[in-house]
Design an enzyme around this catalytic site. Structure first.
Site, PDB file in Angstrom:
ATOM      1  N   SER A 188      -2.184  -5.856   3.061  1.00  0.00           N
ATOM      2  CA  SER A 188      -3.158  -6.826   3.342  1.00  0.00           C
ATOM      3  C   SER A 188      -4.739  -5.613   3.220  1.00  0.00           C
ATOM      4  O   SER A 188      -4.759  -4.937   3.503  1.00  0.00           O
ATOM      5  CB  SER A 188      -3.473  -6.816   4.904  1.00  0.00           C
ATOM      6  N   HIS A 189      -5.616  -6.348   3.648  1.00  0.00           N
ATOM      7  CA  HIS A 189      -7.423  -6.311   3.299  1.00  0.00           C
ATOM      8  C   HIS A 189      -7.656  -5.280   3.885  1.00  0.00           C
ATOM      9  O   HIS A 189      -8.122  -3.240   3.185  1.00  0.00           O
ATOM     10  CB  HIS A 189      -8.113  -7.077   2.955  1.00  0.00           C
ATOM     11  N   VAL A 190      -7.336  -5.295   5.378  1.00  0.00           N
ATOM     12  CA  VAL A 190      -7.318  -4.204   5.690  1.00  0.00           C
ATOM     13  C   VAL A 190      -6.842  -2.600   5.879  1.00  0.00           C
ATOM     14  O   VAL A 190      -6.833  -1.913   5.798  1.00  0.00           O
ATOM     15  CB  VAL A 190      -6.610  -4.093   7.360  1.00  0.00           C
TER      16      VAL A 190
END
Length: 1509
Positions: free
Chosen positions: A1112-1114
């Site tokens: 995921s992005h985070v």
């Protein structure tokens, strides 16, 4: 063969002719030819039981047949000429009968009334000029109900409905009979029945049971045109002919008529009858009993049924006059006859139940029930004649010796066999559109305002917003408006009504407290008023707001400091109150307390109305329930938040946070009647508002069942009988008796149970107090009652058995009123029970609910037998199967729906208590047993929840997992872990829903009511604990460590492995602090991480129980920023971390990728800070690109000057990869196009706005980010852009949206603008600020691609991001589009690794728990492609938006049917293909890659790639 004779005594009451009973013996013949023929209508014929009936109106008595002596069959014939024939045909039979018996005893069953032909009425109507409607009404016969047949000819009956209802004498309201033709539905307070084609006509046939219904009114509705056919503007009406019987001479004891009248009142819903109506009902009851006698039922049998006891069997004494005394039958000299005469009623009842069950459990009328009871008696008598003993019968039925009529399941039945149910049958989804679709097709148009409402609106508008209080109440059947205005401190009260009869207002003022009746000062009394003992009578006058038909009164209170006005109304001799209490109107809304909050997220005005009525509600439970009925009626139309207000208020009441009684004496029957009205309203809301069923269930769980009349009165009466029968009239029992008489409450259930526990324990006082205290009834609370209980019970040993017997029965009465969801009480109410009267009290008979599943009674008996078992799995199986069997009845209209709902609530609650009780025994349970119980608790939650689709898919997964665990399939622990995680997410959704709907309401209303803060704070938590969701959470916590151990998983999944030291900071959500700057090294313990947040400055670690994907992005940004990022699976570990808030700890990642932490001194933190020398250099400078002259370019022209790395990378793959790896067609809007469009004259206002917003953002006002994105959407497209983009797309064989119309182009243009606007996304803006990038230098190209409608999407990192191992590929796969993988969608994707040296052997690391998949039709996607991504030292990937032209559809994912999960060969094939594609791209580009792609119909597509950071 037998002969039925009629005595002269009986017939003498009917006509002047006389019959003479003969003395029969072996030598005599039947003297029928010597009898005089009687031509009167009362002449009863006599007929052999072997002679076929030639008249359909002959009635068989309830007596048995066979070889028994006496009158066993009697008939009624209208033709007296048949009399002689019947005697002649019977004479031989009498001789044979007499020769065997020696003598014949003639025994009349009472008397036989006669009937002429059943009356019929036929009416003809012409409908709409050409259709003919014939209505044939036939009255009830002695063995058949009344019928109405509606026949339509010469019309299109396919679209016609019969809209109808029945009437009782003196009642204009339509009654909806329970016996309804097929296809009938309830609608608009009536029944609607479709016509059935029969040749050239269409027919509806209706059967009317019960003699109280005298006519039927109806209309015809054409459902196609929504046109109503009426009779001269009104309803059609047809009278139901009454039975053509002469019953007037049949005498029935008055005591029996009284009891029958009570039973009719109970059947008719326990209405409040006027004296005139009571007389009518009394005579109807007499007629019913006369009809039974006409059928041959004896007075003695009626007494036995209605009064209790047995039929007395007396010998016949002949008096020489031919008159015969009453008896039941000749006593035989055989043992079997003696046995038969002693047949216990409980065995006959069980046999009747068995017969009813075998017959398919039909809905018998009371007459049919009696007939079945007698047939059951015959069955058993026959068995006794065969030599079977009563004891053998009792053993066969499993009946005890206490006369109980309740069957029991075999004691050796330890488990039930559950059916295979389709889980998806439980799905219910309600959106606004879905709720509307539930309404009938023939919804009437929105109603116009009444004259009173329009007048009120006119007055309110004239007062310029000075209205403080506006209420619409009821006075009789009319409306009553109460309006309070306050203009410049001057209070004025208006009361107005549309009642036709003149009204007089009796009123006073409340000076110091609400509801106080104080005399009003002369200065405010209207002209024409008169004083009456401290009150004022004021007549209402005509002409409210200029409307002559509306009467009103206006009272100028002025600036007097009064708090309100109590009042009642009188019209003629009738006084009117507000649901049994005085009307009351406050002069101002209650002042909000400090804890009330601002009411945001609540129906605040409605909650203020509740608070304004609390002072009246606390007077007694009767007042509270009456007020609750009115408030619920209003909430019914105001929606979910108003219903939440009712729930919170009643929950505060149920948990004793509000006063139950305040110096007001009220009879138990009045409390019971008030409950009855409230629960009746709730049952109709449950039926009519399926979208609100969950919250209505919760409201019903806070109140008892209630009941009109005797149900509540028995509370008062039975305690007197208990005291008298058991000699316990003093002390605590007398104090309790006084409380019960003046104000019974749910506490009395607890007190009664405490007394029983105390007595059964051998009179141990500590047991008494433990039961009381465990249930919230403390010594202080008992002393606080208006009639306090201050003494302890002092009972004797000799009273023990009687008190246990009587208090057990009394507990049932208390629960029937106060505990609607008590299991035993709810089951008895639904299955039916009889309670014999004690002393001066009559008995109670509750009839079984019709229409229930034939299997439900056995299931409920099983539940009751096993409800206390320590082994809970068999009980849970029984409870869940019972709820499944009950569910179809819950989903359709039923006249006893509330009893069915209360039973379902009781079963639901018992599941929870069973699980809580069984948790101790599950300490050492294995995964299979735990999974089985979890599946049942999930099923229970599905049955109780609205919008339960996600729970149902979890349930399907658990069904599958049970088999996976049992078979010990490969990866069974990983698969179980995924289902467990998804179920936890579903529970979190449930908790968030309750928190959103209930907690703000609890805080606001609790503040208004002065509820203690601790009770407000835990309100939602306690609501959740009261359901099975809390039990499910406990079970998941039990299973989770077992599964993690089996799967060789620790307490942590480390996503970004970095050793750090810092200070713990506990936060609710990472999103809430993403723009914060921490001044010291901070370890965030965040309850929620969605997946696309930015990690704030100063944060060196993020630890969370949430489960963002590794890709995921985070997660990517955490690894790029060298921030420790990990998910914690163990709630105990997480709780320990939270307890270290603001303290210093050190985190270390172990060799086996687990996380450990330890306490350190604050001074040790600085020495442990890890400085990332490779981090972004200060002041990264972006190259700003200008417009190069082209609005659109094809993939062949992608260069670093025109487009970003995303577009260039995909172009570089063309023609270089194996043919089985596909690439989507691409074009782009290059750098500078946005700035060029912004500079156009037509967009100058937008440019000015963005410039101003940018300055405000630079100054730190980050709230303007949203405004900037909105401003970009105002851009207009230059014609040159449109034309060039069209040519470029078509030239690349891409579809041009404008070819489908202007609207489609506008959709595409909006998507392009949203990509440009994402430059001002919060996460992107904060990220660039953190990297010290000048936001004005950021340029945005737009990559345009065709969307592949994916079955699966994937992201590949060709170097394992968690370990840094470049010899293995790591990938994640989701169903549908890839945004659920990289964006803020909860749950995990399927994850796997593949060694590059063994690429065809992928290894699954985790199975999916994502709930949502994104799907879209064939479309175009516009992807962000900025110059601020994939920079050295700063990735920037995923910060900006990719926007499809069409909206994606979110669908809940069903993994129980997914081939990727279930089919191992398919799974290996797809995962291998993904790994091979990643390896091929890496080899081509020469470095580790971050790749996105999709699978469609087994084919693989790469949609973008970038260097892995």
């Amino acid at each position: 063969m037998q002969c039925a004779l009629v005595s002269s005594k009986i017939h003498s009451g009917l006509c002047s002719a006389r019959y003479h009973a003969a003395d029969y013996n072996q030598q005599s013949n039947c003297p029928s030819r010597n009898l005089p023929l009687c031509s009167c209508a009362a002449a009863p014929p006599i007929m052999s039981s072997s002679t076929p009936s030639t008249n359909p109106r002959m009635l068989r008595s309830g007596g048995g047949g066979g070889g028994g002596g006496g009158l066993r069959t009697s008939f009624v014939l209208s033709d007296p000429q048949q009399l002689l024939q019947q005697f002649q045909s019977a004479s031989e039979g009498v001789r044979s009968f007499s020769s065997r018996r020696g003598s014949v005893v003639v025994i009349p069953r009472a008397i036989a009334a006669t009937a002429t032909d059943v009356a019929e009425v036929v009416k003809e109507f012409t409908i709409d000029g050409n259709m003919k409607l014939f209505v044939k009404a036939a009255g009830a016969g002695l063995s058949s109900p009344a019928t109405l047949e509606f026949q339509l000819s010469q019309g299109n009956a396919d679209s016609l409905l019969l809209h109808w209802g029945a009437l009782q004498p003196g009642n204009k309201s339509w009654i909806l009979p329970g016996n309804r033709p097929a296809g009938t539905q309830e609608c608009l307070g009536a029944l609607q029945t479709p016509f059935t084609k029969s040749g050239d006509t269409a027919v509806v046939k209706v059967e009317i049971t019960g003699s109280s219904l005298h006519s039927v009114e109806f209309l015809l509705l054409d459902k196609t045109s929504n046109h109503w056919f009426k009779l001269n503007g009104g309803n059609f009406c047809i009278d139901i002919p009454q039975p053509n019987l002469d019953l007037s001479r049949i005498s029935v004891p008055e005591e029996l008529v009284g009891i029958q009248a009570y039973l009719r009142w109970e059947r008719n819903g326990k209405q409040n009858y006027s004296p005139e109506k009571e007389k009518v009902e009394f005579e109807e009851a007499r007629k019913e009993l006369q009809m039974e006698i006409a059928r041959g039922v004896s007075i003695a049998a009626l007494k036995a049924r209605l009064l209790g006891g047995e039929v007395k069997e007396t010998e016949v004494v002949e008096k020489g006059t031919g008159e015969v005394s009453e008896s039941t039958q000749v006593q035989e000299n055989t043992a079997s006859t003696k046995e038969a005469s002693k047949l216990p009623e409980d065995l006959i009842g069980i046999q009747a139940y068995v017969r009813w069950e075998k017959a398919g459990k039909p809905n018998f009328s009371p007459v049919q029930q009696l007939a079945e009871f007698e047939e059951a008696r015959k069955d058993l008598e026959l068995e006794l004649k065969k030599g079977v003993t009563i004891e053998q019968l009792r053993k066969r039925f499993g009946a005890g010796g206490n006369g109980s009529t309740q069957q029991k399941s075999p004691k050796n039945q330890q488990r039930i066999t559950r059916k295979k149910h389709d889980a998806e049958e439980l799905i219910n989804k309600f959106t606004l559109g879905a709720a509307v679709s539930q309404l009938p097709a023939t919804v009437p148009p929105p109603r116009e305002l009444t004259a009173l409402e329009s007048a009120a609106q006119t007055l309110e508008n004239a007062d310029n917003g000075a209205v403080v209080i506006r209420k619409m109440l009821k006075v009789g059947g009319s409306d009553l408006l109460v309006l309070v205005t306050n203009a410049e401190g001057k209070v004025k009260v208006w009361l107005a009504s549309d009642m036709k009869e003149p009204l007089i207002l009796r009123w006073a003022v409340s000076k110091d407290r609400a509801q106080e009746w104080a005399p009003p000062p002369d200065t405010i009394i209207p002209v024409g008023s008169s004083l009456q003992d401290g009150t004022c009578d004021t007549p209402l006058k005509d002409g409210f707001a200029g409307v002559p038909s509306l009467q009103y009164v206006e009272i100028l209170v002025g600036d007097n400091n009064f708090v309100g006005m109590p009042f009642v109304l009188r019209s003629g001799g009738n006084w009117y109150k507000d649901n049994g209490s005085d009307y009351y109107v406050p002069f101002q809304l209650p002042q909000k307390k400090k804890t009330a909050g601002d009411g945001k997220g609540t129906a605040s005005a409605f909650l203020e109305e509740i608070a304004s009525q609390e002072s009246e509600a606390e007077r007694s439970l009767m007042h509270r329930y009456n007020i609750a009925t009115g408030l619920t009626q209003r909430a019914k139309d105001e929606g979910e938040l108003a219903l939440a207000g009712v729930l919170v208020w009643l929950r505060f009441m149920a948990t004793r946070q509000l006063t139950w009684n305040k110096n007001y004496n009220v009879k138990p029957r009045e409390i019971s009647a008030a409950q009855d009205r409230l629960t009746e309203l709730l049952q109709w809301m449950y039926r009519d508002q399926p979208e609100n069923r969950e919250i209505i269930r919760l409201i019903m769980s806070t109140v008892g069942r209630g009941g009109e009349g005797d149900v509540g009165q028995r509370i008062r009466d039975e305690i007197l009988v208990i005291q008298r029968n058991n000699d316990c009239a003093g002390g605590m029992m007398e104090e309790w008796h006084q409380k019960l008489h003046n104000n019974t409450s749910p506490d009395d259930v607890v007190i009664c149970q405490a007394l029983l526990d105390y007595i059964k324990s051998g009179f141990r006082m500590e047991v008494y107090w433990k039961t009381l205290n465990d249930n919230g009834v403390t010594k202080e609370r008992m002393r606080s009652y208006d009639r306090p209980i201050v003494s302890e019970p002092k009972l004797r040993t000799d009273q023990k058995d009687g008190l246990i017997r009587d208090l057990t029965a009394y507990l049932r009465t208390l629960k029937a009123v106060h505990s609607g969801a008590d299991l035993e009480s709810a089951i008895q109410t639904c299955m039916g029970y009889t309670s014999k009267g004690m002393g001066f009290m009559g008995g109670v008979q509750i009839h079984p609910i019709s229409g229930l599943s034939s299997e439900l009674p056995d299931l409920l008996r099983f539940v009751l037998e096993h409800v206390e078992d320590k082994e809970v799995i068999p009980l849970l199986e029984g409870l869940l199967e019972a709820r499944r069997e009950l569910r179809p009845t819950l989903l359709k209209p039923h006249d006893r729906l509330r009893d069915i709902v209360f039973l379902d609530l009781a079963l639901d609650s018992t599941v929870r208590t069973a699980v809580e009780r069984g948790l101790e025994s599950l300490t050492n349970a294995g995964p299979l047993e735990l999974a089985l119980i979890i599946s049942m608790v999930v099923e229970n939650l599905c049955l109780s929840s609205n919008n339960n689709e996600e729970l149902v898919y979890c349930l399907k997964d658990w069904y599958h997992i049970i088999n996976v665990i049992r078979d010990k399939s490969d990866n069974w622990a990983l698969r179980t872990k995924a289902v467990l995680d998804r179920t936890r997410l579903a529970l979190a959704d449930k908790a968030e829903y309750y928190q959103r709907i209930l907690q703000p309401t609890a805080e606001y209303l609790g503040g208004l009511l002065g509820i203690e803060q601790w009770a407000i704070d835990i309100f939602t938590e306690e609501m959740i604990r009261a359901g099975s969701a809390a039990s499910l959470s406990q079970l998941l916590n039990r299973l989770d460590p077992v599964i993690r151990k089996e799967a060789h998983m620790g307490s942590w999944q480390v996503i970004s492995p970095v050793n750090v030291r810092g200070f713990v900071e506990v936060v609710e959500e990472l999103e809430h602090v993403q723009d914060k700057v921490y001044e010291r090294p901070t370890i965030l313990v965040s309850g929620r991480v969605k997946g696309e947040e930015e990690i704030p400055d100063g944060a060196i670690a993020v630890l969370t129980p949430d489960m963002p994907d590794v890709l995921s992005h985070v997660s990517v940004r955490a690894r790029n920023s060298k921030v420790c990022f990990a998910t914690c699976f163990d709630p105990n570990v997480l709780a320990d971390l939270r307890s270290k808030d603001k303290k210093a700890i050190a985190i270390q990642i172990t060799a086996n990728a687990d996380l450990v932490y330890s306490d350190i001194q604050d001074t040790e933190v600085s020495s442990g800070i890890t400085v990332d020398e490779s981090g972004p250099p200060p002041g990264i400078k972006l190259k700003k690109h200008k417009f190069a002259g082209n609005y659109a370019v094809s993939a062949d022209s992608f260069t670093a000057e025109l487009v970003g790395a995303k577009s260039r990378n995909i172009a570089n793959l063309r023609g270089e990869l194996p043919l089985w790896i596909h690439l989507p067609t691409s074009v782009a809007l290059p750098f500078g196009v946005f700035e060029k469009v912004l500079s156009e004259r037509v967009n100058k206002d937008v440019a000015s706005e963005i410039a101003a917003l940018s300055k405000q953002l630079h100054d730190g006002d980050f709230s303007k980010l949203k405004d900037a994105r909105k401003a970009v959407l105002g851009l207009e497209a230059p014609l040159e852009l449109i034309e060039e983009l069209k040519i470029t797309m078509k030239g690349s064989n891409m579809p041009w949206p404008g070819d489908e119309g202007e609207e489609r182009w506008q959709q595409a243009w909006t998507a392009i603008k949203r990509v440009w606007g994402s430059k001002w996304n919060e996460r992107a803006y904060f990220s660039t600020r953190k990297a010290k990038i000048d936001h004005s230098d950021l340029c945005m190209a737009v990559l345009v691609q065709e969307i592949i409608c994916a079955d699966y999407a994937f992201v590949i990192h060709t170097t394992n991001p968690s370990t840094g191992d470049d010899t293995e590929i790591y990938a994640e796969v989701v169903k549908g589009l890839g945004e659920t993988l990289v964006g803020a969608y909860s749950g995990r994707a399927l994850s796997f690794i593949a060694k590059k040296s063994n690429i065809k052997s992928p290894k699954v690391l985790g199975y999916p728990s994502k709930r949502v998949g994104l799907f879209i039709k064939q479309s175009i996607i516009f992807r962000s492609d900025s110059n601020g991504e994939d920079l050295e030292g700063y990735a920037g990937a995923g910060l900006y938006d990719s926007v499809p032209m069409d909206e994606e559809e979110e669908r809940l994912v069903d993994y129980s049917t997914d081939h990727l999960i279930l089919d191992e060969a398919f799974q290996k094939s797809i995962l291998t293909k993904i790994a091979e594609a990643g390896y091929a791209v890496e080899k081509l580009l020469g470095s580790a890659q971050d790749i996105e792609g999709v699978i469609k119909d087994g084919e693989l597509y790469i949609v973008q790639t970038r260097p892995q950071m």
